[in-house]
Design a protein around this motif. Structure first.
Motif, short mmCIF file in Angstrom:
data_model
loop_
_atom_site.label_atom_id
_atom_site.label_comp_id
_atom_site.label_asym_id
_atom_site.label_seq_id
_atom_site.Cartn_x
_atom_site.Cartn_y
_atom_site.Cartn_z
N ARG A 38 0.83 -1.21 0.00
CA ARG A 38 0.00 0.00 0.00
C ARG A 38 0.86 1.25 0.00
O ARG A 38 0.35 2.34 0.17
N MET A 39 2.17 1.08 -0.21
CA MET A 39 3.08 2.21 -0.17
C MET A 39 4.08 2.12 -1.32
O MET A 39 4.70 1.09 -1.54
N THR A 40 4.20 3.20 -2.07
CA THR A 40 5.16 3.23 -3.17
C THR A 40 6.57 3.42 -2.61
O THR A 40 6.74 3.90 -1.48
N PRO A 41 7.60 3.06 -3.38
CA PRO A 41 8.97 3.30 -2.92
C PRO A 41 9.22 4.78 -2.61
O PRO A 41 9.95 5.10 -1.67
N GLN A 100 7.66 5.52 0.78
CA GLN A 100 8.48 4.92 1.84
C GLN A 100 9.71 5.77 2.11
O GLN A 100 10.05 6.03 3.26
N ALA A 101 10.37 6.20 1.05
CA ALA A 101 11.57 7.03 1.20
C ALA A 101 11.23 8.35 1.88
O ALA A 101 12.01 8.86 2.70
N GLU A 102 10.06 8.91 1.54
CA GLU A 102 9.66 10.19 2.14
C GLU A 102 9.46 10.05 3.65
O GLU A 102 9.90 10.90 4.43
N TYR A 103 8.79 8.97 4.06
CA TYR A 103 8.59 8.76 5.49
C TYR A 103 9.90 8.46 6.20
O TYR A 103 10.15 8.96 7.30
N GLU A 104 10.75 7.65 5.59
CA GLU A 104 12.03 7.33 6.22
C GLU A 104 12.89 8.58 6.38
O GLU A 104 13.55 8.77 7.41
N THR A 105 12.85 9.43 5.38
CA THR A 105 13.61 10.68 5.45
C THR A 105 13.09 11.59 6.56
O THR A 105 13.85 12.17 7.33
#
Length: 333
Positions: free
Chosen positions: A46-49, A52-57
């Motif tokens: 349910r999450m695009t790469p 995911q990168a935006e949240y991790e950042t």
């Protein structure tokens, strides 16, 4: 949990002159910090790469803001505030800007903070104009006359001090408005449109061994009748005691209040004499699940090794200590 990628480390490195990864040194000060950005139905498909990168950042940046305070010898309470503020300003999280709408189409923030040194605490609910609610919670704590302010009274307290106030529109996002419209149109629950509890929080241990915890949220989509969850309730959503641990919770607030999650974890460890914080956290979260609730906690033991416990498919989370590398996690695996 995953170690932060080289790409993200380089990106966050542009935001700070300090390296994200804290390398072990002979003169380690023993500080540590952990943060969360909500728990719930968080699954890879349910999450695009890119998402995911935006949240991790975002998680790495918030963690670094708090770690920087500790690295430079600052207090746990200041580190908690420093870590939560970037998440309150980020529309990806349900706190500050990007918070969910009430049934009446307002945005109302709930917040709390606690210092483990003396168990002083500050909390507020129903805030609509304070840009960074976590700062107001700490001002209430420092003032000391009360622990919990709400609504117009909390706003008056803020207005009498030098807090940055913004128009209600500053907090609004189209994504949250669409969630409210869907809830009303399709007659579904907040859990159906939110998928996760976007509450943000932080727990920290400073170089002197002091603990602190803080939590900030917009609550649940479509909340009515002045509903207040666990976030501003000391002992339910936030707790800190140097004798045991510091906890910040995220989840279905009604159940966290009934269990008294945050204090229950710390009290179990303190009274048992067995410093098994992971087991204590897992057992309390299992009680929440047995009652029908879900969510997660971040726990900072007095020993300074932060842990996580959640009964959902994922939780936005990150941690770092003076002796370890940054770790960022989203999914349950």
């Amino acid at each position: 949990m995953i170690k932060i990628t080289k790409f993200l480390a380089a990106l966050i490195g542009l935001l700070s002159s300090q390296a994200l990864v804290a390398h072990k040194t002979d003169d380690s000060t023993g500080w540590s910090i952990a943060i969360h950005g909500g728990a719930g139905t968080i699954e890879r498909d349910r999450m695009t790469p890119g998402q995911q990168a935006e949240y991790e950042t975002a998680l790495a940046a918030a963690l670094e803001a708090g770690a920087k305070v500790l690295r430079e010898g600052g207090s746990a309470i200041d580190a908690v505030k420093a870590a939560i503020m970037p998440m309150e300003d980020d529309p990806n999280f349900n706190a500050g800007r990007g918070a969910v709408f009430t049934w009446e189409e307002h945005i109302e923030h709930d917040v709390s903070i606690m210092d483990g040194r003396d168990r002083s605490a500050g909390a507020a609910s129903g805030l609509r104009l304070v840009k960074n609610p976590i700062l107001l919670a700490d001002a209430i704590r420092v003032d000391g006359r009360h622990v919990f302010l709400s609504g117009e009274g909390a706003q008056q307290f803020a207005s009498e001090r030098d807090f940055e106030l913004v128009a209600p529109e500053w907090f609004e996002t189209e994504r949250r408005r669409e969630s409210l419209e869907r809830l009303k149109t399709e007659k579904v629950s907040a859990l159906d449109v939110d998928h996760k509890f976007g509450t943000v929080g932080a727990v920290a241990r400073d170089s002197e061994g002091n603990l602190a915890a803080g939590t900030s949220t917009g609550g649940m989509t479509g909340k009515r009748w002045g509903r207040i969850g666990d976030t501003p309730v000391i002992g339910a959503g936030t707790y800190a005691d140097n004798r045991s641990c510091a906890v910040s919770a995220t989840g279905w607030g009604e159940y966290f209040i009934r269990v008294g999650v945050a204090q229950e974890i710390c009290t179990r460890v303190r009274l048992s004499g067995n410093p098994d914080y992971q087991s204590a956290a897992d057992e309390v979260m299992a009680e929440v699940a047995e009652l029908g609730g879900d969510g997660g906690v971040i726990v900072m033991p007095s020993s300074g090794e932060p842990i996580f416990s959640f009964n959902t498919s994922g939780m936005y989370r990150a941690r770092v200590t003076a002796d370890s590398a940054v770790e960022v996690g989203i999914f349950g695996d």
